[in-house]
Design an enzyme around this catalytic site. Structure first.
Site, mmCIF file in Angstrom:
data_model
loop_
_atom_site.group_PDB
_atom_site.id
_atom_site.type_symbol
_atom_site.label_atom_id
_atom_site.label_comp_id
_atom_site.label_asym_id
_atom_site.label_seq_id
_atom_site.Cartn_x
_atom_site.Cartn_y
_atom_site.Cartn_z
ATOM 1 N N HIS A 77 1.662 2.109 -3.556
ATOM 2 C CA HIS A 77 0.581 2.891 -4.181
ATOM 3 C C HIS A 77 0.646 4.334 -3.686
ATOM 4 O O HIS A 77 0.467 5.282 -4.455
ATOM 5 C CB HIS A 77 -0.789 2.307 -3.806
ATOM 6 C CG HIS A 77 -1.148 1.048 -4.542
ATOM 7 N ND1 HIS A 77 -1.117 0.939 -5.908
ATOM 8 C CD2 HIS A 77 -1.574 -0.165 -4.091
ATOM 9 C CE1 HIS A 77 -1.501 -0.282 -6.268
ATOM 10 N NE2 HIS A 77 -1.783 -0.974 -5.175
ATOM 11 N N GLU B 64 0.837 -1.213 0.000
ATOM 12 C CA GLU B 64 0.000 0.000 0.000
ATOM 13 C C GLU B 64 0.866 1.254 0.000
ATOM 14 O O GLU B 64 0.495 2.274 -0.595
ATOM 15 C CB GLU B 64 -0.959 -0.004 1.186
ATOM 16 C CG GLU B 64 -1.980 -1.155 1.188
ATOM 17 C CD GLU B 64 -2.745 -1.305 -0.115
ATOM 18 O OE1 GLU B 64 -2.961 -0.296 -0.826
ATOM 19 O OE2 GLU B 64 -3.115 -2.450 -0.454
ATOM 20 N N HIS C 230 3.353 6.364 -5.337
ATOM 21 C CA HIS C 230 2.971 6.696 -6.713
ATOM 22 C C HIS C 230 2.128 7.979 -6.719
ATOM 23 O O HIS C 230 2.262 8.836 -7.590
ATOM 24 C CB HIS C 230 2.159 5.526 -7.281
ATOM 25 C CG HIS C 230 2.204 5.391 -8.775
ATOM 26 N ND1 HIS C 230 1.489 4.427 -9.441
ATOM 27 C CD2 HIS C 230 2.856 6.082 -9.730
ATOM 28 C CE1 HIS C 230 1.715 4.536 -10.741
ATOM 29 N NE2 HIS C 230 2.540 5.533 -10.944
HETATM 30 ZN ZN LIG Z 1 -2.499 -2.947 -5.028
#
Ligand SMILES: [Zn+2]
Length: 696
Positions: free
Chosen positions: A487, A484, A490
């Site tokens: 993510h 996580e 990002h």
């Molecule tokens: Zn994912």
């Protein structure tokens, strides 16, 4: 409790900074969201009025600016609904959900908005726009086209009818599957038949029977009941009965009204017709348009190549299972309902270690310190504790800065499970990065991104020497946290100025798991694991011998599992391309062909896998199931660059990854990002190596 009546005081309408979780109340939702919907509709009417300008600034930027407050406010409401699901918040969310959904559906169908983007694309301005802005215009036009906006007027009603029928058919597919799953149960009355089952599975089955006023143990086809039986029950009869019921759900053997086969046929016919209306040969081509994969032949080749490379390892896996089944368990031949059971027994025999033991070594603060150190070393940033209003006392808040102290982004970390929190783990955005337009400025004129990282780990329990014991995590939970965070990075480390392609916005969905799966690799680096482990009682790092067992178990049966994923992926793609739903060859014929090509374990002839393949018939994965393997290859291959540099923390490689992939978001096609980082197209070698499947 007082409702906020004055819109000026409504905290959901305050966009000056972080969400005001200390004061936002369920009663704020309806007035705020209604006001924002009204504003958005008024703006769209103005932007699409006759004679309105269709320049980037006056149209595309104005639209992005104008729609952002709604998505931010509704994002807060959705977040609270997910992490604080008490009746008041559930009602507040559900009351506005239909209005908000309707609004976004309208935007997606608004032909005047489509015309606005087309006008920009056709204007002389387009060539002068930055690549990120061009990409936003291109993406918008693409999405409108795929939604049928560019069809001639006489074809639109048919397209619309197909879309509606498809959503009804998908909904019925799921309902049938659920009803068929619920229709079966197995009541065990002889306790001897429970041999092998863990205590919690017995207890749950006991309670399920009691609830119906029955004696004995009730097992169902729902995963928490079904899986333990398949993995642990010594009774072959029980496993076989459950397996058969599971494998034939929603098929012709059961009640006709629950049979999914006619729905599948209808779905495939309609998808093909829809694709042809849009000017494509088949639905697989439509599905691939917004994805990273460039063409159907490319994906087919990718899958087939991987299947050839994984084959030897998969065959070895099956041979090992059969040997073990025969020699240790007297199961010969090994049947389909024995596979999970034999696998579990072999896993225990080879790599037995206790998850509970491992868990004692990963305390919350050590794990966070280890994670932060990885991020700081790789990307040259600093992570620090920060403060903000939060929705629960559990929530922690952090900031990411440059070494010079310049703020890059912030994130909330909500680690523990609660009764009122949705299950699973996920990253969501609170605020997206973008350059502020139209006289709105704050500091350097950049709106800084903010993310929510949510997990469902167990909270601290008990005390030691009068102090609260810290929370401890299993290794799987540590991996989830790194995932996580990938993510989150990002979203937070993007340097893109345009909302529509900043962070994860506009990233192709078969590429969106790249940064998250990339980060998982660090949970398998001994130096990282050693550094972030410390026994909750003794402070000792995880013993290397225990870590070696974990590493070995990581790749257990990976060849066999890879081929299974490839089988599903190939079937999905061929079904949506090289298959005529109205033709002679049946769906099951196609599946048999695929299995002859790639499978190492072939299920019984009566297995009706397609009838429960909800990913592609009721979810968003039609002609997209391959995305799982695709993204794994990308992330493994990116990690391979660090291995080639001889150091998982190589600073230059980390900066290069940040510059070419992480910070670029959706502003450039994912394949170009990848090529910029790796200097070549993706290769499967690193994934095979990491999964222990390299030959020789
Ligand atoms: Zn994912």
């Amino acid at each position: 409790m007082t409702a906020t009546t004055n819109l000026c005081d409504n905290p959901l309408l305050d966009f000056s900074g972080l969400p005001r979780f200390d004061v936002i109340a369920p009663t704020d939702v309806q007035p705020a969201i209604s006001k924002l919907l009204e504003d958005c509709r008024a703006l769209i009417a103005r932007l699409t009025a006759d004679g309105a300008a269709t320049t980037w600034n006056d149209f595309a930027a104005a639209l992005a600016d104008g729609l952002e407050p709604l998505s931010r406010a509704w994002g807060i409401v959705g977040h609270l609904h997910a992490v604080k699901d008490v009746p008041e918040w559930r009602d507040a969310y559900n009351r506005m959900l239909p209005d908000v959904s309707r609004f976004y559906a309208e935007v997606g169908q608004n032909l005047k908005l489509f015309a606005g983007y087309q006008a920009i694309a056709a204007s002389s301005e387009y060539a002068k726009l930055s690549p990120a802005r061009q990409r936003i215009v291109d993406n918008e036009i693409r999405d409108f086209r795929l939604a049928g906006a560019a069809l001639p007027d006489d074809l639109k009603p048919r397209f619309q009818a197909i879309s509606e029928e498809l959503s009804q058919l998908s909904a019925r597919f799921s309902e049938n599957l659920l009803d068929a799953t619920n229709a079966f149960s197995e009541l065990v009355t002889d306790e001897a038949e429970l041999a092998g089952l863990p205590e919690d599975a017995r207890q749950a089955a006991r309670e399920a029977a009691e609830k119906e006023g029955k004696s004995g143990w009730k097992f169902t086809l729902h995963m928490p009941s079904y899986m333990p039986v398949m993995q642990y029950a010594d009774s072959r009869r029980l496993r076989a009965a459950m397996y058969r019921a599971y494998a034939t759900r929603a098929a012709e053997f059961g009640p006709g009204e629950l049979d999914n086969a006619p729905l599948i046929r209808q779905i495939l016919l309609l998808r093909r017709e829809e694709a042809q209306l849009l000017g494509y040969a088949n639905f697989a081509e439509v599905s691939l348009v917004p994805k990273m994969a460039e063409s159907l032949p490319q994906v087919l080749e990718f899958l087939r190549d991987l299947s050839v490379k994984a084959r030897a390892s998969a065959e070895q896996d099956v041979a090992d299972l059969r040997d073990f089944a025969r020699s240790e368990l007297q199961l010969e031949p090994m049947e389909a309902w024995d596979v999970a059971y034999v696998s579990e027994k072999l896993l225990q025999e080879r790599y037995a270690f206790s998850e509970q033991e491992v868990k004692q070594y990963f305390t919350e603060d050590n794990v966070l310190a280890g994670l932060f150190k990885v991020v700081e070393t790789l990307f040259g940033v600093r992570l620090k504790a920060d403060s903000a209003p939060v929705w629960h006392d559990d929530v922690r808040f952090f900031r990411i800065e440059t070494p010079a102290g310049e703020l890059l982004g912030q994130f909330y970390l909500d680690l523990y499970a609660r009764d009122t929190k949705r299950g699973g783990a996920w990253m969501d955005e609170a605020i997206a990065r973008r350059r502020l337009h139209h006289g709105l400025t704050a500091g350097d004129g950049i709106q800084k991104p903010v993310a929510y990282l949510n997990c469902n780990f167990s909270r601290p329990v008990g005390t030691k020497d009068g102090q609260a014991r810290p929370a401890t995590f299993t290794h799987d939970e540590v991996i989830t946290l790194f995932h996580e965070t990938g993510h989150g990075l990002h979203h937070l480390l993007t340097r893109v100025d345009e909302l529509g392609v900043a962070g994860i916005h506009g990233v192709e969905w078969d590429a969106v798991e790249l940064p998250s799966q990339f980060m998982e690799n660090y949970c398998w680096e001994w130096s990282v694991v050693q550094g972030m482990s410390g026994h909750v009682d003794t402070g000792q790092p995880l013993p290397r011998t225990l870590f070696d067992k974990m590493l070995a178990a990581r790749n257990f049966l990976s060849g066999m599992q890879t081929l299974r994923q490839i089988e599903f992926s190939l079937f999905d793609l061929l079904l949506h391309s090289d298959f005529d739903p109205a033709g002679e060859r049946s769906l099951l014929d196609l599946l048999s062909e695929v299995r002859r090509e790639v499978a190492v374990l072939v299920p019984p002839e009566w297995h009706r896998f397609p009838n429960s393949f909800a990913h592609i018939f009721a979810g968003g994965y039609a002609a997209g199931y391959y995305s799982y393997k695709w993204a794994e290859v990308l992330s493994a291959d990116c990690y391979g660059a660090f291995e080639e540099a001889g150091n998982p923390f190589d600073r230059n490689t980390g900066q290069h990854f940040l510059n070419t992939i992480l910070s670029v978001g959706g502003s450039r096609p994912a394949i170009e990002n990848f090529r910029a980082f790796r200097g070549r197209d993706p290769q499967v070698d690193a994934l095979l190596r990491h999964s222990g499947m390299t030959a020789g």
